[in-house]
Write a protein that holds these residues in place. Structure first.
Motif, PDB file in Angstrom:
ATOM      1  N   LEU A   1       0.836  -1.202   0.000  1.00 25.81           N
ATOM      2  CA  LEU A   1       0.000   0.000   0.000  1.00 25.81           C
ATOM      3  C   LEU A   1       0.873   1.256   0.000  1.00 25.81           C
ATOM      4  O   LEU A   1       2.023   1.226   0.452  1.00 25.81           O
ATOM      5  CB  LEU A   1      -0.900   0.009   1.239  1.00 25.81           C
ATOM      6  CG  LEU A   1      -1.994  -1.060   1.309  1.00 25.81           C
ATOM      7  CD1 LEU A   1      -2.653  -1.045   2.694  1.00 25.81           C
ATOM      8  CD2 LEU A   1      -3.036  -0.844   0.215  1.00 25.81           C
ATOM      9  N   PRO A   2       0.346   2.369  -0.469  1.00 27.19           N
ATOM     10  CA  PRO A   2       1.112   3.623  -0.434  1.00 27.19           C
ATOM     11  C   PRO A   2       1.525   3.986   0.996  1.00 27.19           C
ATOM     12  O   PRO A   2       0.808   3.681   1.956  1.00 27.19           O
ATOM     13  CB  PRO A   2       0.118   4.652  -0.985  1.00 27.19           C
ATOM     14  CG  PRO A   2      -0.841   3.859  -1.813  1.00 27.19           C
ATOM     15  CD  PRO A   2      -0.969   2.536  -1.118  1.00 27.19           C
ATOM     16  N   ALA A   3       2.656   4.639   1.112  1.00 28.29           N
ATOM     17  CA  ALA A   3       3.210   4.973   2.429  1.00 28.29           C
ATOM     18  C   ALA A   3       2.224   5.776   3.269  1.00 28.29           C
ATOM     19  O   ALA A   3       2.094   5.550   4.479  1.00 28.29           O
ATOM     20  CB  ALA A   3       4.517   5.740   2.265  1.00 28.29           C
ATOM     21  N   GLU A   4       1.499   6.713   2.644  1.00 31.73           N
ATOM     22  CA  GLU A   4       0.587   7.561   3.417  1.00 31.73           C
ATOM     23  C   GLU A   4      -0.588   6.751   3.960  1.00 31.73           C
ATOM     24  O   GLU A   4      -1.139   7.075   5.019  1.00 31.73           O
ATOM     25  CB  GLU A   4       0.089   8.738   2.578  1.00 31.73           C
ATOM     26  CG  GLU A   4      -0.694   8.371   1.335  1.00 31.73           C
ATOM     27  CD  GLU A   4       0.195   8.167   0.103  1.00 31.73           C
ATOM     28  OE1 GLU A   4      -0.357   8.219  -1.015  1.00 31.73           O
ATOM     29  OE2 GLU A   4       1.421   7.971   0.275  1.00 31.73           O
TER      30      GLU A   4
END
Length: 313
Positions: free
Chosen positions: A59-62
């Protein structure tokens, strides 16, 4: 130097425990480590868990950072890359991880010690799969503790009440891929000892796990496909006055192509109950040195001490 684990015990939990207890004990006394086959955790459950772990870390870091709990000591949810470091280490470990803990019913007497779990809504089946895996780890760990009890000359059920509703934690772990000439042989997790009672590790088949022998050499832990690596933690070391060793170990990047890909594993840190007093077993006190053993301390207080040392509290 590094050599391989020719005499670290490799035993089957399908065998009667009294037939493997002393081989386990010998390995834990000498190395602090053993390898367990036929541990009873279903392979299809392991496969689902590994797939979902990779799905989460992709998943994206954010998105992942939204599950980080500031001030939570990393006990639940997501801990970002570059947060944890080994005791006395000067740099942070090269890893990110997710923690799943015990779920207690409302009003439980130990609720003050254990935060609620958080679950990523982006990964379907995450909660169901890892709740099942947590229980399976706990069952396998209970069998190992029975074997340890037999080796120590205790009733085989000695440890059952000491870990009942314990603050055990399952970690989903990712070491990101490294780049450049320095990747081969790089230290991904610095030399450290585990805090807990025993650790059960899935996913150690990939080369890189090493323990420090009494002679000061690094020894590679070679693991058959599907087996569990078990190691003694500081709490059990303290309980047995060092007879069962909490051994310093580390994770190094392998050589060759494997050095440039991510590494995944799932350790289960099995803990005593938070209110359990870790007091040296009478059989582990030397009659010639009756005062030469650690002072009693609660499992919770010991855990807090160590979390402060590794930058998680």
């Amino acid at each position: 130097m590094t050599d391989s684990n020719t005499d670290i015990a490799v035993v089957s939990l399908a065998q009667p425990l009294d037939s493997i207890a002393d081989e386990l004990g010998r390995s834990f006394r000498e190395y602090g480590f053993a390898v367990i086959r036929d541990h009873g955790i279903p392979q299809d459950l392991i496969d689902r868990a590994e797939a979902l772990s990779k799905e989460f870390f992709a998943l994206p870091a954010e998105v992942k950072k939204a599950y980080h709990i500031p001030g939570g000591g990393g006990a639940r949810g997501y801990t970002p890359f570059g947060t944890e470091k080994a005791k006395d280490a000067k740099v942070h470990d090269l890893k990110e991880f997710w923690h799943v803990g015990r779920e207690l019913p409302e009003g439980h007497e130990l609720s003050e010690y254990m935060a609620d779990n958080v679950w990523p809504s982006e990964v379907e089946g995450f909660r169901e799969t890892f709740t099942k895996l947590y229980s399976a780890f706990e069952e396998a760990g209970g069998r190992v503790l029975e074997g340890i009890a037999l080796h120590l000359g205790l009733d085989r059920t000695f440890f059952a009440p000491t870990v009942e509703d314990g603050n055990s934690v399952m970690r989903l772990l990712r070491y990101p891929p490294l780049e450049g000439e320095e990747a081969e042989g790089a230290i991904r997790a610095a030399a450290h000892g585990d805090i807990n009672t025993i650790t059960l590790l899935l996913g150690a088949e990939e080369a890189g796990l090493e323990l420090l022998t009494r002679q000061g050499d690094w020894k590679a832990v070679d693991v058959p496909e599907g087996a569990l690596v078990i190691n003694v933690g500081d709490m059990l070391d303290r309980l047995t006055n060092g007879k069962l060793r909490s051994t310093t170990h580390r994770v190094v990047n392998p050589r060759g192509q494997a050095a440039y890909r991510a590494r995944y594993s799932m350790p289960f840190f099995l803990h005593f109950r938070p209110d359990y007093m870790i007091e040296t077993l009478p059989s582990c006190i030397d009659p010639q040195a009756p005062d030469d053993h650690p002072a009693p301390i609660s499992s919770h207080e010991f855990l807090l001490q160590r979390l402060r040392e590794i930058n998680l509290a």
